[in-house]
Design an enzyme around this catalytic site. Sequence first.
Site, PDB file in Angstrom:
ATOM      1  CE  LYS A   1       5.958   6.417   0.924  1.00 18.13           C
ATOM      2  NZ  LYS A   1       5.680   5.008   0.744  1.00 18.13           N
TER       3      LYS A   1
ATOM      4  CG  LEU B   1      -1.951  -1.162   1.209  1.00 21.84           C
ATOM      5  CD1 LEU B   1      -2.625  -1.310   2.566  1.00 21.84           C
ATOM      6  CD2 LEU B   1      -2.983  -0.927   0.121  1.00 21.84           C
ATOM      7  N   PRO B   2       0.266   2.421  -0.330  1.00 19.15           N
ATOM      8  CG  PRO B   2      -1.044   3.937  -1.530  1.00 19.15           C
ATOM      9  CD  PRO B   2      -1.121   2.634  -0.785  1.00 19.15           C
TER      10      PRO B   2
ATOM     11  CB  THR C   1       8.232   2.424   1.601  1.00 20.01           C
ATOM     12  OG1 THR C   1       8.779   1.535   0.630  1.00 20.01           O
ATOM     13  CG2 THR C   1       9.357   3.166   2.301  1.00 20.01           C
TER      14      THR C   1
ATOM     15  CE  LYS D   1      11.939   1.375  -0.417  1.00 20.43           C
ATOM     16  NZ  LYS D   1      12.488   1.165  -1.749  1.00 20.43           N
TER      17      LYS D   1
HETATM   18  P1  NAD Z   1       0.698   2.523  -6.407  1.00 23.16           P
HETATM   19  O1  NAD Z   1       0.042   3.791  -6.034  1.00 23.16           O
HETATM   20  O2  NAD Z   1       0.940   2.167  -7.839  1.00 23.16           O
HETATM   21  O3  NAD Z   1      -0.113   1.281  -5.753  1.00 23.16           O
HETATM   22  C1  NAD Z   1      -0.787   1.333  -4.521  1.00 23.16           C
HETATM   23  C2  NAD Z   1      -2.095   0.604  -4.699  1.00 23.16           C
HETATM   24  O4  NAD Z   1      -2.756   0.513  -3.427  1.00 23.16           O
HETATM   25  C3  NAD Z   1      -3.058   1.341  -5.662  1.00 23.16           C
HETATM   26  O5  NAD Z   1      -3.460   0.457  -6.699  1.00 23.16           O
HETATM   27  C4  NAD Z   1      -4.235   1.731  -4.758  1.00 23.16           C
HETATM   28  O6  NAD Z   1      -5.488   1.684  -5.429  1.00 23.16           O
HETATM   29  C5  NAD Z   1      -4.143   0.673  -3.680  1.00 23.16           C
HETATM   30  N1  NAD Z   1      -4.792   1.029  -2.426  1.00 23.16           N
HETATM   31  C6  NAD Z   1      -4.702   2.194  -1.735  1.00 23.16           C
HETATM   32  N2  NAD Z   1      -5.430   2.108  -0.597  1.00 23.16           N
HETATM   33  C7  NAD Z   1      -5.975   0.876  -0.588  1.00 23.16           C
HETATM   34  C8  NAD Z   1      -6.829   0.170   0.318  1.00 23.16           C
HETATM   35  N3  NAD Z   1      -7.275   0.753   1.437  1.00 23.16           N
HETATM   36  N4  NAD Z   1      -7.207  -1.088   0.016  1.00 23.16           N
HETATM   37  C9  NAD Z   1      -6.776  -1.687  -1.127  1.00 23.16           C
HETATM   38  N5  NAD Z   1      -5.958  -1.072  -2.034  1.00 23.16           N
HETATM   39  C10 NAD Z   1      -5.573   0.182  -1.754  1.00 23.16           C
HETATM   40  O7  NAD Z   1       2.085   2.477  -5.582  1.00 23.16           O
HETATM   41  P2  NAD Z   1       3.326   1.493  -5.799  1.00 23.16           P
HETATM   42  O8  NAD Z   1       4.321   2.165  -6.672  1.00 23.16           O
HETATM   43  O9  NAD Z   1       2.841   0.121  -6.107  1.00 23.16           O
HETATM   44  O10 NAD Z   1       3.950   1.549  -4.325  1.00 23.16           O
HETATM   45  C11 NAD Z   1       3.408   0.808  -3.245  1.00 23.16           C
HETATM   46  C12 NAD Z   1       4.411   0.869  -2.084  1.00 23.16           C
HETATM   47  O11 NAD Z   1       5.662   0.344  -2.523  1.00 23.16           O
HETATM   48  C13 NAD Z   1       4.680   2.301  -1.587  1.00 23.16           C
HETATM   49  O12 NAD Z   1       4.826   2.276  -0.190  1.00 23.16           O
HETATM   50  C14 NAD Z   1       6.000   2.649  -2.279  1.00 23.16           C
HETATM   51  O13 NAD Z   1       6.707   3.619  -1.543  1.00 23.16           O
HETATM   52  C15 NAD Z   1       6.687   1.303  -2.307  1.00 23.16           C
HETATM   53  N6  NAD Z   1       7.687   1.108  -3.381  1.00 23.16           N
HETATM   54  C16 NAD Z   1       7.419   1.465  -4.674  1.00 23.16           C
HETATM   55  C17 NAD Z   1       8.390   1.241  -5.650  1.00 23.16           C
HETATM   56  C18 NAD Z   1       8.164   1.605  -7.105  1.00 23.16           C
HETATM   57  O14 NAD Z   1       9.138   1.597  -7.892  1.00 23.16           O
HETATM   58  N7  NAD Z   1       6.956   1.930  -7.526  1.00 23.16           N
HETATM   59  C19 NAD Z   1       9.609   0.643  -5.323  1.00 23.16           C
HETATM   60  C20 NAD Z   1       9.826   0.256  -4.012  1.00 23.16           C
HETATM   61  C21 NAD Z   1       8.858   0.492  -3.046  1.00 23.16           C
END
Ligand code: NAD
Length: 296
Positions: A246, A65-66, A96, A171
Amino acid sequence: MTKIAFIGLGNMGGPMAQNLVKAGYEVCGFDLMPEALDQLEQAGGSRAESVTDAAQDASVVISMLPAGKHVEALYLGDEGLFNVIGSRCLVIDCSTIEADVAKKVGVKAEEQGIDFIDAPVSGGTAGAAAGTLTFMVGGSAETVERARPYLEVMGQNIFHAGGAGAGQLAKICNNMLLAVLMTGTSEALKLGIDNGLDPAVLSEIMNKSSGGNWVLEKYNPVPGVMPQAPASNGYQGGFMVGLMAKDLDLALNAAAGSKTATPMASLAENLYKMHSIRSGNTQDFSSIIQLYDPAD
Ligand code: NAD
């Protein structure tokens, strides 16, 4: 067959869940976006109507999740999953988030006999798709071993950083450095471009020289230099500016708590704030290079 509930099927969670399906697990997903559920279904998983529905009969719950507020609400909220899942359940949070929130969720899990680890990742969307992520894990050694078979499907390197919250601390140190590398690399590339150098040639030179780094190797911010990088795809589908902002907040808050000097991270945070004011939060974080262009 082990049933896995996967909550949060975005840029990272979507491909991670699909790799678990490919490995033969029964994966039931939930996300607020219907398109994300469609994609999981097309890959052979199943869709749930709610988090409770997804976790029904699951022996493993994975969340991606975000931010911390989403993770806290998912597990500890009034309708939180810790009121629903069985005490032998394994819970892996890959988001994260603040180390303190991970610790809080970990304490509550322990009280209820639930095995919990914080397991944030590095490697980007390409690593999530290829199953080559690096996991930085916080929790007990026994729970890390219990989680290992699932982590090994989604990743290549699994590090046990320490007790609850330690994965999150590792992280944010990593992402603080990544923000500094991305801004610094963008600045160097812009200097070269403004003085007539070909960015692809300059990137290759620096990557084989003492300026070489992960950004130049895998995530070039200049469109067209790397066809698979988000820069060559309109800065879409990667790691959004809002998520990097964030993570920089998380790092600076941790630094304030430990009285650690982090001048480079403070500058990077300000650059990302300026970029976010100018161009919004939803482009990939490599779009920071646009900040070095003249304003329209
Ligand atoms: P994203 O915004 O693409 O995905 C998050 C998903 O969570 C979305 O599809 C959203 O609809 C869903 N969501 C939000 N609230 C929800 C809830 N209550 N119930 C169900 N679903 C819900 O973000 P992401 O890039 O996939 O990142 C997710 C996490 O991973 C973050 O914490 C980010 O910091 C971390 N991260 C991302 C990357 C990257 O390259 N994108 C790399 C490492 C870590």
